[in-house]
Design an enzyme around this catalytic site. Structure first.
Site, short mmCIF file in Angstrom:
data_model
loop_
_atom_site.label_atom_id
_atom_site.label_comp_id
_atom_site.label_asym_id
_atom_site.label_seq_id
_atom_site.Cartn_x
_atom_site.Cartn_y
_atom_site.Cartn_z
N GLU A 1 -3.27 -0.20 8.21
CA GLU A 1 -2.08 0.22 8.98
C GLU A 1 -2.20 -0.34 10.39
OE1 GLU A 1 -1.23 4.43 9.32
OE2 GLU A 1 -1.63 4.74 7.19
N GLU B 1 -7.37 8.25 6.50
CA GLU B 1 -7.66 8.89 7.77
C GLU B 1 -8.19 10.32 7.63
OE1 GLU B 1 -4.42 8.58 10.53
OE2 GLU B 1 -4.40 6.40 10.46
N ARG C 1 0.85 -1.18 0.00
CA ARG C 1 0.00 0.00 0.00
C ARG C 1 0.89 1.23 0.00
NH1 ARG C 1 -2.59 3.07 4.87
NH2 ARG C 1 -3.85 4.55 3.70
N ASN D 1 -7.29 1.64 10.05
CA ASN D 1 -5.98 1.82 10.68
C ASN D 1 -6.20 1.82 12.19
OD1 ASN D 1 -5.05 2.24 8.11
ND2 ASN D 1 -4.49 4.40 8.41
N HIS E 1 -3.06 10.86 0.90
CA HIS E 1 -2.50 10.67 2.25
C HIS E 1 -1.94 12.03 2.69
CE1 HIS E 1 -0.98 7.29 5.05
NE2 HIS E 1 -0.70 8.43 5.67
N TYR F 1 -4.04 1.73 16.10
CA TYR F 1 -2.80 1.72 16.87
C TYR F 1 -3.00 1.50 18.36
CZ TYR F 1 -0.50 3.25 12.63
OH TYR F 1 -0.02 3.28 11.36
C1 FCB Z 1 -1.31 7.23 10.86
C2 FCB Z 1 -0.90 7.75 9.51
C3 FCB Z 1 0.43 7.26 9.03
C4 FCB Z 1 1.43 7.16 10.15
C5 FCB Z 1 0.87 6.41 11.33
C6 FCB Z 1 1.82 6.25 12.49
O1 FCB Z 1 -2.15 8.14 11.48
O2 FCB Z 1 -1.86 7.41 8.53
O3 FCB Z 1 0.84 8.10 7.99
O4 FCB Z 1 1.88 8.41 10.48
O5 FCB Z 1 -0.30 7.05 11.78
#
Ligand code: FCB
Length: 467
Positions: A371, A169, A80, A301, A124, A303
């Site tokens: 992500e 995002e 990607r 995405n 992006h 985290y």
């Molecule tokens: C996301 C973004 C990516 C990267 C990660 C850590 O928010 O899409 O570009 O910065 O976080």
């Protein structure tokens, strides 16, 4: 269980790695590229830590062959990447810049020759600066320009790229960019910031129409999706106030996107969330229909989770109410490890998020995790080896969380690690390393970390199941 300790994933599950144009390409003045809002922002004193910029970044623009070779050795099914709008249209409108298209042509061909599927993100965050000067995402015309840009790219690359992500995002583009002010263009606004969220969604819908029209005209296959950073939001206590705070935050972070995309409505608690700031002046009849065009997949995405409590408005600054000032405050997540971003590591929250989205939106299309990854200090090194065991633990935990979600009935079809290599981490600059490949920013040399080898072995082991 595999020898990697990974719970079983479906045999046709797709493994990938992800990057983004401004974070890796560099070469900002080459190939006829125009300036983007991130060039302007990163060159603004005080905006990015240590004054770092994406001017050189990983120099991927010149080293893409080496990077594709790393992907090939890694064994991923798909890569990607994002296309820089200002390389294709230096001022965001008008005819295509042939050199810009030629770069992505070369990249796509290199990937296909390596047996890797290209998955292209159209936006992006690197909006052409010329469009920002005319109002940027605050104005409707930017969404219309985005549809035109999507058509140019699809006509050219659509014979080889079959999977498209319109936006990455939009929460960050809209609200970190225009309300928190820690991303380009770096402003703190109220109603105009909410307007950007609407215009981003409209841009997604218009691009979706163009991607499909291009595919139909040329007799090609095109799958279209969008990537959202959905948040797992947890109330600090069970009080009615804290639960109401989470409801407002659900709207700001998740529902503002998911309700129009999957439900054909705007969140019903907008007034509770934003008060008079959400005045709807930016909406027109028919917009919901365009935004709600069926998706072939949903990119997510993820985290970390966020714990929240109810909080009063900042009375010290009553005239500066922005779109993210929704009377909530973050509460620290105790008792778990935190990454170099200071983000708590709680893999089971990922399962909870996926299961919850599926429950709330029964029409959720197949999901790709577009992500997931972690920034670590990467200090444990011998010679040029990086023993990033924390990152391996993070990835193993989160892939396990995905497998648990699949078991619970969520149709997750693939996973892209963020990121192939260390890169420009926006306002944090180069200090936050997310790569499974280390980049030495003096020499630009790439060195696979232990996590790269771990991921490669996992992919190989998984591939063996397919035959
Ligand atoms: C996301 C973004 C990516 C990267 C990660 C850590 O928010 O899409 O570009 O910065 O976080």
């Amino acid at each position: 269980m595999t020898s990697n300790g990974l719970p079983e994933l479906p045999a046709d599950f797709l493994f990938g790695a992800a990057t983004a144009s401004y974070q890796i390409e560099g070469a900002v003045h080459e190939g006829g590229r125009g300036p983007s809002i991130w060039d302007t922002y990163s060159h603004t004193p005080g905006a990015v830590d240590r004054g770092e910029t994406g001017d050189v970044a990983c120099d991927h623009y010149h080293r893409y062959r080496e990077d594709v070779a790393l992907l090939k050795e890694l064994g991923v099914d798909a890569y990607r990447f994002s296309i820089a709008w200002p390389r294709i249209q230096p001022t965001g409108s008008g005819p295509a810049n042939p050199e810009g298209l030629a770069f992505y042509d070369r990249l796509v061909d290199e990937l296909l020759n390596a047996g890797i599927e290209p998955v292209a993100t159209l936006y992006h965050w690197d909006l052409p600066q010329a469009l920002e000067d005319e109002g940027g995402w605050r104005v409707r015309t930017t969404a219309e320009r985005f549809g035109e840009y999507a058509r140019i790219v699809a006509d050219r690359l659509g014979d080889r790229v079959a999977r498209w992500i319109t936006l990455n995002e939009p929460f960050c583009a809209a609200f970190i960019g225009h309300a928190i002010g820690r991303h380009a263009p770096g402003t703190r606004e109220g109603t105009p910031a909410i307007a950007t969220s609407h215009h981003l969604l409209l841009a997604h819908g218009l691009a979706t129409e163009q991607l499909r029209a291009s595919a139909a005209e040329h007799g090609r296959r095109a799958e279209v999706g969008i990537t959202l950073n959905l948040d797992r939001l947890i109330p600090a206590t069970d009080s009615a106030e804290d639960r109401a705070a989470v409801d407002r935050a659900e709207t700001l972070h998740n529902r503002v996107w998911l309700d129009p995309l999957l439900g054909g409505t705007y969140p019903e608690n907008e007034a509770e969330t934003w008060g008079e700031l959400a005045d709807g002046s930016y909406r027109r009849d028919g917009d919901l229909e365009i935004i709600g065009r069926p998706l072939d997949f949903m990119g997510i995405n993820y985290y970390r989770p966020t714990k929240l409590k109810d909080a009063p408005y900042d009375e010290a600054d009553p005239d500066r109410r922005t779109a993210t000032d929704i009377r909530v405050a973050d509460v620290p997540f105790d008792g778990v490890r935190h990454t170099r971003m200071d983000w708590p590591v709680v893999p089971e929250s990922f399962t909870d998020l996926l299961v919850d989205v599926q429950r709330r939106y029964p029409d959720l299309p197949p999901v790709y995790i577009t992500e997931n990854g972690s920034a670590e200090a990467d200090q444990d090194r011998t010679g040029d080896r990086v023993h990033d065991s924390e990152r391996i633990d993070y990835l193993r935990g989160h892939l396990g969380a995905v497998a648990d979600a699949v078991k619970a009935g969520v149709d997750v079809q693939g996973y892209f690690v963020w990121s192939l290599m260390d890169n420009f981490e926006w306002a944090f600059g180069y200090d936050r390393r997310f790569g499974i490949v280390r980049v030495d920013y003096e020499t630009l040399e790439r060195t696979p970390k232990d996590s790269y080898h771990w991921y490669r072995d996992l992919i190989r082991e998984h591939a063996a199941k397919r035959v």
